[in-house]
Write a protein that holds these residues in place. Structure first.
Motif, short mmCIF file in Angstrom:
data_model
loop_
_atom_site.label_atom_id
_atom_site.label_comp_id
_atom_site.label_asym_id
_atom_site.label_seq_id
_atom_site.Cartn_x
_atom_site.Cartn_y
_atom_site.Cartn_z
N LYS A 1 126.05 27.30 -11.18
CA LYS A 1 125.98 27.69 -12.51
C LYS A 1 124.64 28.24 -12.30
N ALA B 1 129.87 31.63 -4.30
CA ALA B 1 130.30 32.25 -5.52
C ALA B 1 128.88 33.53 -5.57
N LYS C 1 126.91 37.22 -14.88
CA LYS C 1 128.51 37.18 -14.67
C LYS C 1 129.09 35.71 -15.51
N ALA D 1 129.45 36.91 -6.66
CA ALA D 1 129.21 37.85 -8.13
C ALA D 1 128.37 39.09 -7.66
N ASN E 1 134.06 37.58 -12.06
CA ASN E 1 134.01 36.91 -12.67
C ASN E 1 134.63 35.61 -12.00
N LEU E 2 133.94 33.37 -12.73
CA LEU E 2 134.24 32.68 -11.76
C LEU E 2 134.70 31.75 -12.21
N LEU F 1 123.76 31.40 -10.83
CA LEU F 1 124.61 32.58 -11.36
C LEU F 1 124.40 33.04 -12.26
N VAL G 1 131.31 33.12 -16.20
CA VAL G 1 130.68 31.74 -14.56
C VAL G 1 131.86 30.63 -15.69
#
Length: 250
Positions: free
Chosen positions: A46, A22, A54, A26, A31-32, A49, A56
């Motif tokens: 999360k 992940a 980004k 990123a 985009n995740l 990130l 998420v």
């Protein structure tokens, strides 16, 4: 930015390999859509990130449950409109003791290992691949293990990972020409599983490698990145060993 404007769904995103993938994605602009069975671990990923600013989506799910995966995918389509990349990380072995003779493994352990390593990937592929085909673009990466070649004491795990390798090749055929499906076969990666292994066992494995080292989650993340962007556009149905030179084969 090799994954700019791409949307990647990553299962097991709260674990060491999923989190490393992940973060690497990123950094490359993706985009995740993240999911994990552990709400706590998923939230930790999360939060890391968010520093990278980004987009998420993090949805807790057990990917062995088809309806829960369906909810994750629906959430992704609602908020991001597509899934370009699917990384199936969930797998492993939960039983204790970890090593057990094929003469002693009971049916419950066998069924649990098979489901843990294969069912989630099948659920995710079934729910994500149709839209990839419709959009004429997709990358799917499954995680097997060099253990698929067979290993004493791990007959259930080896058989399950051989199943992942076979599933990869079948999916590559059925989802062609628009979806590339490949498989990473790690050696021993420095994650929680190494804490359950004897030091002598780890050293024995290290001595078999050509690099003289155990793998790290970033090694898997970098390979997943390669298989998920256009640099690998003509690669599909392949099993890539990330194992310090150990080459598994049946």
């Amino acid at each position: 930015m090799r994954l700019k404007n791409r949307v990647a769904m990553i299962t097991g995103a709260g674990g060491p390999m999923g989190r490393a993938i992940a973060l690497r994605f990123a950094e490359e602009g993706a985009n995740l859509v993240l999911t994990d069975i552990s709400e706590r671990r998923l939230e930790e990923t999360k939060q890391i990130l968010t520093v990278l600013k980004k987009d998420v989506i993090a949805v807790r799910s057990n990917v062995l449950n088809y309806d829960e995966v369906k909810s994750v995918v629906a959430n992704a389509y609602t908020h991001m409109d597509k899934i370009d990349i699917l990384i199936n990380v969930v797998g492993g072995i939960r039983s204790q003791p970890m090593n057990q003779s094929i003469l002693e493994i009971d049916g419950d352990r066998w069924d649990d290992t098979m489901a843990l390593n294969m069912k989630g990937s099948v659920n995710c592929i079934q729910l994500v691949a149709p839209q990839m085909i419709k959009g004429q673009y997709g990358k799917i990466v499954n995680i097997s293990s060099i253990g698929f070649a067979g290993e004493a004491g791990l007959s259930d795990y080896g058989a399950a990972k051989a199943g992942v390798a076979s599933l990869t090749k079948t999916a590559a055929i059925e989802l062609s020409p628009y979806v590339n499906v490949n498989c990473i076969a790690p050696g021993i990666i420095q994650t929680s599983i190494t804490t359950r292994m004897e030091q002598s066992e780890l050293e024995s494995y290290r001595n078999q490698t050509l690099t003289g080292r155990l793998g790290e989650p970033i090694d898997i993340a970098n390979t997943a990145l390669f298989l998920s962007n256009e640099e690998s556009r003509n690669i599909t149905g392949q099993i890539i060993a990330v194992s310090g030179g150990i080459s598994p084969h049946l």
